[in-house]
Design a protein around this motif. Structure first.
Motif, short mmCIF file in Angstrom:
data_model
loop_
_atom_site.label_atom_id
_atom_site.label_comp_id
_atom_site.label_asym_id
_atom_site.label_seq_id
_atom_site.Cartn_x
_atom_site.Cartn_y
_atom_site.Cartn_z
N ILE A 1 -0.55 4.97 -12.06
CA ILE A 1 0.34 3.83 -11.81
C ILE A 1 -0.45 2.73 -11.12
CG2 ILE A 1 2.39 3.05 -10.54
CD1 ILE A 1 3.58 5.83 -11.09
N ASP A 2 -0.90 3.01 -9.90
CA ASP A 2 -1.87 2.18 -9.18
C ASP A 2 -2.28 2.95 -7.93
OD1 ASP A 2 0.07 1.76 -7.21
OD2 ASP A 2 0.25 -0.39 -7.56
N SER B 1 -1.19 6.15 -2.88
CA SER B 1 -2.22 7.00 -2.28
C SER B 1 -2.77 6.38 -1.01
CB SER B 1 -3.36 7.23 -3.28
OG SER B 1 -2.93 8.02 -4.36
N VAL B 2 -3.08 5.09 -1.03
CA VAL B 2 -3.66 4.44 0.14
C VAL B 2 -2.67 4.43 1.30
CG1 VAL B 2 -4.53 2.25 1.04
CG2 VAL B 2 -5.28 3.05 -1.21
N GLU B 3 -1.44 4.04 1.03
CA GLU B 3 -0.43 3.99 2.10
C GLU B 3 -0.13 5.38 2.66
OE1 GLU B 3 3.80 1.81 2.90
OE2 GLU B 3 3.56 2.77 0.94
N ASP B 4 0.01 6.36 1.77
CA ASP B 4 0.37 7.70 2.23
C ASP B 4 -0.76 8.39 2.99
OD1 ASP B 4 2.76 7.14 1.03
OD2 ASP B 4 2.74 8.82 -0.36
N ILE C 1 -11.86 -5.16 -4.90
CA ILE C 1 -13.23 -4.72 -4.66
C ILE C 1 -13.37 -3.47 -5.52
CG2 ILE C 1 -14.93 -3.87 -3.02
CD1 ILE C 1 -13.38 -5.33 -0.82
N GLY C 2 -14.19 -3.55 -6.54
CA GLY C 2 -14.21 -2.47 -7.52
C GLY C 2 -12.84 -2.37 -8.16
N ASP C 3 -12.23 -1.20 -8.08
CA ASP C 3 -10.91 -0.99 -8.68
C ASP C 3 -9.77 -1.14 -7.69
OD1 ASP C 3 -12.03 -0.47 -11.16
OD2 ASP C 3 -12.13 1.70 -10.81
#
Length: 195
Positions: free
Chosen positions: A61-62, A66-69, A126-128
């Motif tokens: 999805i994006d 993942s980053v927030e969790d 930055i990158g992906d």
């Protein structure tokens, strides 16, 4: 050892975070997001907090969930590992230069969650990874750790350095703030008697 392990599972992510505050910065990062792993490496290495972070997220999805969790789980682990916060220094800041970039992080391990974030990237990725996700990470981390965190960039020469200087500055300030102060002799660093 001040340690904690947090396991967090939602419909979007499955995360395990283990930390040891009195470590050496040993770490393993497996989020599936290369640049984010690189930033988490910096956070562990420069805070001297041992960290093992594993995240399986809905990256198709994006990267947002993942980053927030990971920020949520890492913040919860920090709060748990600190316990009653007896003897810690509590306050710290770091002005971190990285080539043509200068970023400040200041924090208070107060039990009061707050984020001030003053940094504007000049590119969307930055990158992906979307650069807007760095604020999301620090917001989730500060809220769940119960810390007041200020991050301010004064100037930067490229976006990679901007992101990296933020993580390193937070790491160095965190290292100093959670360190046991031998002059505190096990006291809570507050006139209220609790944090």
């Amino acid at each position: 050892m001040r340690t904690a392990t947090i396991a967090r599972q939602t419909n979007e992510t499955e995360i395990t975070v283990s930390i040891a505050l009195d470590g050496t910065g040993r770490h393993t990062m497996q989020t599936g997001i290369g640049f984010f792993d690189h930033m988490l490496d910096q956070l562990a290495r420069h805070s001297l907090i041992d960290m093992d972070i594993a995240c399986k997220g809905d990256l198709h999805i994006d990267f947002h969930h993942s980053v927030e969790d990971v920020g949520i789980a890492l913040g919860q682990a920090l709060r748990e590992a600190l316990g009653d916060k007896k003897g810690i220094r509590r306050y710290a800041s770091c002005d971190l230069p990285m080539d043509g970039t200068l970023t400040r992080a200041a924090l208070d391990v107060s039990g009061r969650a707050f984020l001030v974030f003053k940094a504007e990237f000049s590119q969307a990725k930055i990158g992906d990874i979307d650069t807007e996700l760095f604020r999301e990470f620090f917001q989730a981390f500060a809220i769940n750790a119960g810390i007041t965190l200020h991050i301010e960039n004064f100037y930067f020469d490229n976006n990679h350095h901007l992101a990296e200087s933020m993580f390193k500055a937070v790491a160095r300030a965190l290292r100093d703030a959670i360190e046991i102060d031998p002059r505190q002799a096990g006291r809570i660093p507050s006139t209220k008697g609790t944090l």
